[in-house]
Design a protein around this motif. Sequence first.
Motif, PDB file in Angstrom:
ATOM      1  N   ILE A 334       0.869  -1.173   0.000  1.00  0.00           N
ATOM      2  CA  ILE A 334       0.000   0.000   0.000  1.00  0.00           C
ATOM      3  C   ILE A 334       0.910   1.229   0.000  1.00  0.00           C
ATOM      4  O   ILE A 334       1.720   1.386   0.925  1.00  0.00           O
ATOM      5  CB  ILE A 334      -0.884   0.035   1.277  1.00  0.00           C
ATOM      6  CG1 ILE A 334      -1.469  -1.341   1.604  1.00  0.00           C
ATOM      7  CG2 ILE A 334      -1.955   1.116   1.180  1.00  0.00           C
ATOM      8  CD1 ILE A 334      -2.469  -1.862   0.624  1.00  0.00           C
ATOM      9  N   PRO A 335       0.805   2.114  -1.010  1.00  0.00           N
ATOM     10  CA  PRO A 335       1.756   3.239  -1.078  1.00  0.00           C
ATOM     11  C   PRO A 335       1.623   4.205   0.105  1.00  0.00           C
ATOM     12  O   PRO A 335       0.507   4.539   0.514  1.00  0.00           O
ATOM     13  CB  PRO A 335       1.403   3.931  -2.398  1.00  0.00           C
ATOM     14  CG  PRO A 335       0.109   3.372  -2.841  1.00  0.00           C
ATOM     15  CD  PRO A 335      -0.095   2.071  -2.163  1.00  0.00           C
ATOM     16  N   ILE A 361       1.153  -0.602   7.519  1.00  0.00           N
ATOM     17  CA  ILE A 361       0.730   0.759   7.179  1.00  0.00           C
ATOM     18  C   ILE A 361      -0.702   1.072   7.648  1.00  0.00           C
ATOM     19  O   ILE A 361      -1.043   2.217   7.959  1.00  0.00           O
ATOM     20  CB  ILE A 361       0.858   1.006   5.657  1.00  0.00           C
ATOM     21  CG1 ILE A 361       0.668   2.503   5.347  1.00  0.00           C
ATOM     22  CG2 ILE A 361      -0.125   0.164   4.869  1.00  0.00           C
ATOM     23  CD1 ILE A 361       1.027   2.873   3.928  1.00  0.00           C
ATOM     24  N   PHE A 362      -1.560   0.033   7.733  1.00  0.00           N
ATOM     25  CA  PHE A 362      -2.960   0.314   8.079  1.00  0.00           C
ATOM     26  C   PHE A 362      -3.092   1.016   9.430  1.00  0.00           C
ATOM     27  O   PHE A 362      -3.980   1.824   9.638  1.00  0.00           O
ATOM     28  CB  PHE A 362      -3.790  -0.967   8.065  1.00  0.00           C
ATOM     29  CG  PHE A 362      -4.048  -1.489   6.682  1.00  0.00           C
ATOM     30  CD1 PHE A 362      -4.698  -0.698   5.745  1.00  0.00           C
ATOM     31  CD2 PHE A 362      -3.633  -2.756   6.303  1.00  0.00           C
ATOM     32  CE1 PHE A 362      -4.930  -1.162   4.457  1.00  0.00           C
ATOM     33  CE2 PHE A 362      -3.865  -3.221   5.019  1.00  0.00           C
ATOM     34  CZ  PHE A 362      -4.507  -2.423   4.096  1.00  0.00           C
ATOM     35  N   SER A 370     -13.649   3.901   8.561  1.00  0.00           N
ATOM     36  CA  SER A 370     -14.108   2.564   8.213  1.00  0.00           C
ATOM     37  C   SER A 370     -13.017   1.823   7.465  1.00  0.00           C
ATOM     38  O   SER A 370     -12.480   2.336   6.479  1.00  0.00           O
ATOM     39  CB  SER A 370     -15.356   2.690   7.334  1.00  0.00           C
ATOM     40  OG  SER A 370     -15.738   1.440   6.850  1.00  0.00           O
ATOM     41  N   LEU A 371     -12.676   0.644   7.952  1.00  0.00           N
ATOM     42  CA  LEU A 371     -11.643  -0.155   7.307  1.00  0.00           C
ATOM     43  C   LEU A 371     -12.178  -1.561   7.085  1.00  0.00           C
ATOM     44  O   LEU A 371     -12.576  -2.241   8.032  1.00  0.00           O
ATOM     45  CB  LEU A 371     -10.386  -0.191   8.191  1.00  0.00           C
ATOM     46  CG  LEU A 371      -9.211  -1.033   7.681  1.00  0.00           C
ATOM     47  CD1 LEU A 371      -8.717  -0.537   6.325  1.00  0.00           C
ATOM     48  CD2 LEU A 371      -8.065  -1.015   8.698  1.00  0.00           C
ATOM     49  N   HIS A 388      -5.496  -1.395  16.029  1.00  0.00           N
ATOM     50  CA  HIS A 388      -6.304  -1.219  17.233  1.00  0.00           C
ATOM     51  C   HIS A 388      -6.113   0.172  17.833  1.00  0.00           C
ATOM     52  O   HIS A 388      -6.825   0.562  18.749  1.00  0.00           O
ATOM     53  CB  HIS A 388      -5.959  -2.290  18.262  1.00  0.00           C
ATOM     54  CG  HIS A 388      -4.552  -2.220  18.726  1.00  0.00           C
ATOM     55  ND1 HIS A 388      -3.486  -2.683  17.963  1.00  0.00           N
ATOM     56  CD2 HIS A 388      -4.009  -1.718  19.850  1.00  0.00           C
ATOM     57  CE1 HIS A 388      -2.369  -2.473  18.610  1.00  0.00           C
ATOM     58  NE2 HIS A 388      -2.649  -1.887  19.763  1.00  0.00           N
ATOM     59  N   LYS A 389      -5.122   0.909  17.307  1.00  0.00           N
ATOM     60  CA  LYS A 389      -4.905   2.263  17.839  1.00  0.00           C
ATOM     61  C   LYS A 389      -5.690   3.318  17.062  1.00  0.00           C
ATOM     62  O   LYS A 389      -5.601   4.505  17.362  1.00  0.00           O
ATOM     63  CB  LYS A 389      -3.417   2.610  17.789  1.00  0.00           C
ATOM     64  CG  LYS A 389      -2.605   1.797  18.790  1.00  0.00           C
ATOM     65  CD  LYS A 389      -1.148   2.225  18.772  1.00  0.00           C
ATOM     66  CE  LYS A 389      -0.290   1.261  19.589  1.00  0.00           C
ATOM     67  NZ  LYS A 389       1.045   1.118  18.983  1.00  0.00           N
ATOM     68  N   LEU A 390      -6.418   2.891  16.033  1.00  0.00           N
ATOM     69  CA  LEU A 390      -7.206   3.852  15.256  1.00  0.00           C
ATOM     70  C   LEU A 390      -8.498   4.143  16.009  1.00  0.00           C
ATOM     71  O   LEU A 390      -9.560   3.627  15.701  1.00  0.00           O
ATOM     72  CB  LEU A 390      -7.513   3.285  13.872  1.00  0.00           C
ATOM     73  CG  LEU A 390      -6.294   2.898  13.043  1.00  0.00           C
ATOM     74  CD1 LEU A 390      -6.699   2.270  11.728  1.00  0.00           C
ATOM     75  CD2 LEU A 390      -5.434   4.132  12.791  1.00  0.00           C
ATOM     76  N   THR A 391      -8.364   4.977  17.003  1.00  0.00           N
ATOM     77  CA  THR A 391      -9.473   5.129  17.936  1.00  0.00           C
ATOM     78  C   THR A 391     -10.653   5.911  17.364  1.00  0.00           C
ATOM     79  O   THR A 391     -11.713   5.929  17.959  1.00  0.00           O
ATOM     80  CB  THR A 391      -8.994   5.824  19.224  1.00  0.00           C
ATOM     81  OG1 THR A 391      -8.200   6.928  18.812  1.00  0.00           O
ATOM     82  CG2 THR A 391      -8.172   4.891  20.061  1.00  0.00           C
TER      83      THR A 391
END
Length: 814
Positions: A334-335, A361-362, A370-371, A388-391
Motif C-alpha cells: 500500500i503506497p 501501514i494500516f 471505516s476499514l 487497534h490504535k485507530l481510535t
Amino acid sequence: MSLLLVSCLKNSTLPHKPRFSDLNNKQKTMLLEDKAKPQCSTVPVPIFLILITGNSSLDIDKEVVMKLKSFLEKQNRVNQGRFVEWNRRSSNPCDWHGVLCSNDGPRIIGIDLSDSMISGEMFNNFSALTELQHLDLSSNTLNGAVLDDLNRCHNLMYLNLSHNILEGELNLSGLTSLEKLDLSTNRFHGEVKFSLPAICHRLVVANLSMNGFRGELDYFDGCSNLQYLDLSSNNFSGNIWTGFARLIEFSLSENYVTESVPASCFKENCSLQVLDLSENKFHGEVPGEISNCKNMVTLNLWGNNFSGPIPSEWGSISTLEGLLLGNNRFSRLIPESLLNLKNLALLDLSNNSFGGKVQEIFGRFRQLKSLALHGNSYTDGLLSSGIHKLTNMSRLDLSYNDFSGGLPVEISRMLGLEFLILAYNHFTGDIPFEYGDLSNLQALDLSFNGLSGSIPPSLGNFRSLLWLMLANNSLTGEIPRELGNCTSLLWLNLANNQLSGEFPLELTNIGRNPTPTFESNRKSKQMNVRPMECSVVKRLLTTDYSPFGFVYTILTMKTCRSIWDRLLKGYGFFQICSGGSSVREYVVSGYLQLRGNQLTGEVPSDIGKMQHFSVLDFGSNEFNGELPIEMEKLPLVVLNISRNRFSGPIPTEIGNIKCLQDLDLSLNNFSGIFPEQLGMLTDLSSFNISFNPFIAGRIPAAGQLATFEKESFLGNPLLQLPNFMSDNQLPPPSLSPPPPPPPPPPSDSRHENEFWKALVTGYGCGMAMGVGILYFTFRKREPKWFVTIVAGIHEWKVKRILKRQQRVLAVVSE
Ligand SMILES: *[C@@H]1O[C@H](CO)[C@@H](O)[C@H](O)[C@H]1NC(C)=O
Ligand SMILES: *[C@@H]1O[C@H](CO)[C@@H](O)[C@H](O)[C@H]1NC(C)=O
Ligand SMILES: *[C@@H]1O[C@H](CO)[C@@H](O)[C@H](O)[C@H]1NC(C)=O
Ligand SMILES: *[C@@H]1O[C@H](CO)[C@@H](O)[C@H](O)[C@H]1NC(C)=O
Ligand SMILES: *[C@@H]1O[C@H](CO)[C@@H](O)[C@H](O)[C@H]1NC(C)=O
Ligand SMILES: *[C@@H]1O[C@H](CO)[C@@H](O)[C@H](O)[C@H]1NC(C)=O
Ligand SMILES: *[C@@H]1O[C@H](CO)[C@@H](O)[C@H](O)[C@H]1NC(C)=O
Ligand SMILES: *[C@@H]1O[C@H](CO)[C@@H](O)[C@H](O)[C@H]1NC(C)=O
Ligand SMILES: *[C@@H]1O[C@H](CO)[C@@H](O)[C@H](O)[C@H]1NC(C)=O
Ligand SMILES: *[C@@H]1O[C@H](CO)[C@@H](O)[C@H](O)[C@H]1NC(C)=O
C-alpha cells in the motif's frame, strides 16, 4: 393579453417563479436546482390584465388534466393518490396537488404524480399539455411501454419514470429539450443508442440504473452538457466509454464492461467527483492518472479483476473520502502516499488475497472511519499493525480471515467503534470482559469462531447495540441477565453454542426501545459504515427464515445496501401483525435465536413483552413446561420450538398470531386436543407438529392446515387427519390435476405449493370458498415498499402475482 419579456437569465435567478401550490420539497429542489447553465426564458411582467386574459389555454390544460384524472380513477379503483382531490376544493388547476403552473399565462407546466399509487398503462395524452416541462410519474406501478404520445412532449425538460415496471425498448427521440431524465428501476431493455444520442444535447442528468439495457457505450460523446450519468445495474458490455472523465458523476456499477480503463481517459481537466466502476469485468492495472481528477470524492473499483500496484499518485487526490478497491487482485504494497489523504474516511481492501500479516501501514491511517479487510486470509498482525490504535474508527471488518488465538483486549480501546465484525475466523478463548467498554457499538459480530467460556455480563453495557451475533462458537454457561439492559438489541443470535441454564427473565427486556438508536442513525449519513457486499446483510438477517428468504432473489449489491440502510434506520421491510391484530404493517422487528444450545426450564410468560420480535427460534434445546399463552401478543412470523420438551396443551391462542408463516412444534411432548384454531392462520407456509405422541383431536379438512403434506403430521398416533391426507390422495378425484406450475424462484416455492393446495382444497368445499381463499392469498403481503424504496424488488412481487393470476385464469376457465 399579457405582456411578456424574453430574456436570458444567469444562474442565480429563477426564470420564472412557478406556483408550487403544495408540491413537496423534493420537487421544489428539483425545479430550483436547475441552475446548471444560463437559461433563456420568458419573464412575466406583472400586469393586472392577467385575470381577464389568457385563461382559455389554461382551460384547455385543465380539460386535459381532468381527463387524466378520470383515466387514473378508472385504472385504480381502490387506493388512489391525492389526484382524486383535483377539482374538489378549488376549480383552479394551479391550486391542485402535483400540478405546477407558470405565472405567465398561466399554463400548466408540471405534473407530479410520484408515489400516487397509480398502476396500469401510462396516460396517452400528456402531449395535449403543450407547455409541459416537468413530468414526474416515479414510484408507482405503471406498466407497459412508454407511449408514443410522450415522445411528442417537445418542451419536456424533466422526465422521471423511475421506480415503475415499465418495459420495452426506449424511444424518446422527440424529447429534444430534456435536461433531466430518470428511468431507473424499470424493466426497459434493448439498446440505448437509438434514443439517447438524439436527445443528448441538453441532457445534464441521465439515470438509467436498474434496467435491462444492453449494448456498447460509444454514443455519449455528443452529450456535451451531461454531468450525472448512472448506468449501473444493466447489461452493458464491450469497452468503456472513454469520455466519462468530463462528468461529475459516472456509475457503471454492475454491468459486463470489460477490458481495461485507459489512462488517456483521465485528462488534466478531469472533473469527476464520483467514479463507480464496481462489479464489472475490468482487468489490468489501474491508471495513476486518476489523480488528475482533483475533486474526486469517491473512487469505487470494487469487484473487478484489477491487478498490479495501487498507484502512489492517488495520494494527491486531497478530496478523496472513499476508496473502494475490494474484490480485486491488487498487490500487497500500500503506497505511503495514501497516508496524505486527509479526508479519507472509508478504505475497502477486502478480498484481495493479501494473506500473512496485516500490513503495518494500516495502523497509520489515523483519519479512517471505516476499514474493510475481510476475506484476505490474514493469519496475524492485528496488533503489530497497530490498527487497534485507530481510535476514531467506527467500522472495522476483519471477518473471513484466518486469525487465530485470543481476541485482542486492545480492541476495547477503539471507543468510536459502531460495527465490529470479526466473524469467520479461528479466534479461541474468552470474549474479553473489556469489550463491554465499546459503548457505541451497534453491531458486534463474533460468530463462527471457536470462542469458549461464558458471555461476559459487561456486554449488557451496550445501549445502542442492534445486533449481537455470537452464533456457532463453543460458549458455555448461562445467558447473562445483564443483556436485558441492551434496550436497542433487536437481533440476538446465540445459536449453536453450549449455553445452559434457564431463560433469564431479564432477557425479555431486550429491544424494548430501539427508537433512540434508529433516530440517531436517521440523522447521520451512514455512507462510511455501509458494507459493499451482501454477505454482511445475509448474515445479519439470517436468511434461513422465510420472511428473509426473498433476499436471495434480489441479491444485487444495490438492493443489499438499501436493505442495510433500512435496517439501521429502523424501517421495516416485511409485514407483521402487532398484538393479535390482523392489520399488516411494515414495522421493523427482530429475532431471538437460541437454537442448538442446552437451555432448560420454562419460557417465562414475560415473553409477551417482547413486542418488537417477529422471529423466535428456540429449537434443539431442553426447554420444558407449557408454552406460555402470552406468545399470542407477539407479532410473530416464525416460531420454532422443535426438539425441546414442551408439554401440556398447545395454546389455542397461537391461532391469533395472524401473520405467522413458520410454525414448528415438532419433537416435543405436547398433549391434549389439537387446537383447530390454528387452521385460521392463513399465512402459514410451513407447519410441523410431528412426533408429539400424546396430541389428540383432528386436523380440519378445510382451512390452512389441510394444505400441508403428511410429513407435517408424522408420529402422532392419536391425531386424526383428513381422509385425503392420510390416504395420500391429493387432489380429490373430481378435480383434474392442475398443470404443473413453472419453476418459481426458490424462496417462493413453498408459497406457490401451498397456494395450489389451498386452491384445490377450496374446490373440494365448493367454488365460493376456493375463490375466497384465492382472494385472500392475493391481498396479503403486498409489499408496497418493494416498488418505492428498495430498488428492484418489485419485480419479485409482480412476477409472483402474475404467475398466480395466470394459473387462476387457467383453472377458472376449465
Ligand atoms: C388529447 O386531448 C386533446 C385536447 O383535449 C384532444 O383534442 C385530443 O383528441 C386528445 N387525444 C387523444 C388521443 O385522446
Ligand atoms: C426521480 O424520482 C425518484 C423517486 O421519487 C427520486 O428519488 C429521484 O431523485 C428522482 N430523480 C431525479 C433525477 O430527480
Ligand atoms: C439513479 O437511480 C438509482 C435508483 O433509483 C439511485 O439509487 C441512484 O442514486 C441514482 N443515481 C444518481 C446519480 O442520482
Ligand atoms: C479537457 O482537455 C482536453 C485535452 O486535454 C480537451 O480536449 C477537452 O476539451 C477539455 N475538456 C474540457 C471540458 O475542458
Ligand atoms: C483475472 O485475471 C487473471 C489473469 O489476468 C485470470 O487468470 C483470472 O481468471 C481472472 N479472473 C476472473 C474472475 O476473470
Ligand atoms: C478523531 O475525531 C475527532 C472528533 O471527530 C477529531 O477532532 C480528531 O481530529 C480525529 N482524530 C484524527 C486522528 O483524525
Ligand atoms: C454451526 O453450528 C452447527 C451446530 O454445531 C453446525 O451444524 C453448523 O454446520 C454450523 N454452521 C456453520 C456454517 O459452520
Ligand atoms: C426448527 O428447528 C429445528 C431444530 O433446530 C430444525 O431442525 C427445523 O428445521 C426448524 N424448522 C424450520 C421450519 O425451520
Ligand atoms: C409426556 O407427556 C405425557 C402426557 O402428558 C406424560 O405422561 C409423560 O411423562 C411426558 N413425558 C416426558 C418425557 O415428559
Ligand atoms: C417435521 O419434523 C419431523 C421431525 O423433525 C421431520 O421428520 C419432518 O420431515 C418434518 N416435516 C416437514 C414437513 O418438514
